[in-house]
Design an enzyme around this catalytic site. Structure first.
Site, PDB file in Angstrom:
ATOM      1  N   VAL A 184     -12.588   8.321  26.250  1.00 13.47           N
ATOM      2  CA  VAL A 184     -12.630   9.692  26.750  1.00 13.47           C
ATOM      3  C   VAL A 184     -13.258   9.740  28.154  1.00 13.47           C
ATOM      4  CG1 VAL A 184     -14.886  10.365  25.778  1.00 13.47           C
ATOM      5  CG2 VAL A 184     -13.063  12.046  25.949  1.00 13.47           C
ATOM      6  N   HIS A 185     -12.732  10.590  29.029  1.00 14.78           N
ATOM      7  CA  HIS A 185     -13.254  10.741  30.392  1.00 14.78           C
ATOM      8  C   HIS A 185     -12.878  12.121  30.912  1.00 14.78           C
ATOM      9  CE1 HIS A 185      -9.212   8.980  30.594  1.00 14.78           C
ATOM     10  NE2 HIS A 185      -9.051   9.573  31.766  1.00 14.78           N
ATOM     11  N   LEU A 186     -13.719  12.639  31.804  1.00 10.16           N
ATOM     12  CA  LEU A 186     -13.508  13.990  32.321  1.00 10.16           C
ATOM     13  C   LEU A 186     -13.153  13.931  33.810  1.00 10.16           C
ATOM     14  CD1 LEU A 186     -15.605  17.046  31.303  1.00 10.16           C
ATOM     15  CD2 LEU A 186     -14.829  16.827  33.658  1.00 10.16           C
TER      16      LEU A 186
END
Ligand SMILES: [Zn+2]
Length: 164
Positions: A119-121
């Site tokens: 997961v990454h933003l």
């Protein structure tokens, strides 16, 4: 973000760019900051330049933990993820005076996640008519030079604003 014209991403999308063995977001923290384009390391998350940016100053906030879904991150990591997102926005405002931002996560390949397992933003600064400048520099070699420049511009700002 599909309306942004990003020709330099084609090599990546066609699979012409070499991809590292294993998970990109697990591998990067093991490299030097300057070669990995890591602009800031926190305790639970780090901030890295996107090598295939949608726009000038496109950053990603990434937990060190290899977790695929936001609901599986612990509360402490989520808190730091958002704190570093705020810091990234402050840095980009100071560096480039953008008029807006796209902040978001693509969860799962079907949603457009390039690295679906981790997961990454995304933090993407926006300007009115912002693709005009980028199309001019839309070549791999120029992008590499421009990434170096962006790195050296943003990295010290993370230090400075964090100290404020
Ligand atoms: Zn990973």
């Amino acid at each position: 973000m599909s309306h942004l014209w990003t020709p330099w991403r084609m090599a990546y999308l066609r699979g012409q760019e070499p991809r590292p063995e294993g998970c990109l977001f697990c591998v990067k923290p093991g490299e030097e900051d300057t070669t990995a384009y890591i602009v800031h390391r926190g305790r639970l998350c780090y901030v890295i330049l996107n090598r295939f940016p949608y726009n000038n100053g496109h950053l990603m906030v990434v937990p060190y933990a290899h977790v695929a879904n936001i609901e599986d991150l612990d509360a402490e990591t989520v808190a730091e993820l958002l704190a570093l997102t705020q810091l990234s926005v402050r840095v980009l405002r100071q560096a480039y005076q953008p008029q807006g931002f796209n902040l978001g996560m693509n969860i799962g390949e079907v949603a457009g996640a390039g690295v679906a397992g981790h997961v990454h933003l995304h933090v993407v600064p926006r300007w009115g008519g912002d693709t005009n400048y980028m199309t001019i520099v839309g070549q791999t070699r120029v992008i590499a030079e421009w990434l170096d420049q962006t790195y050296h511009q943003l990295q010290p700002l993370f230090e400075r604003l964090l100290a404020d």
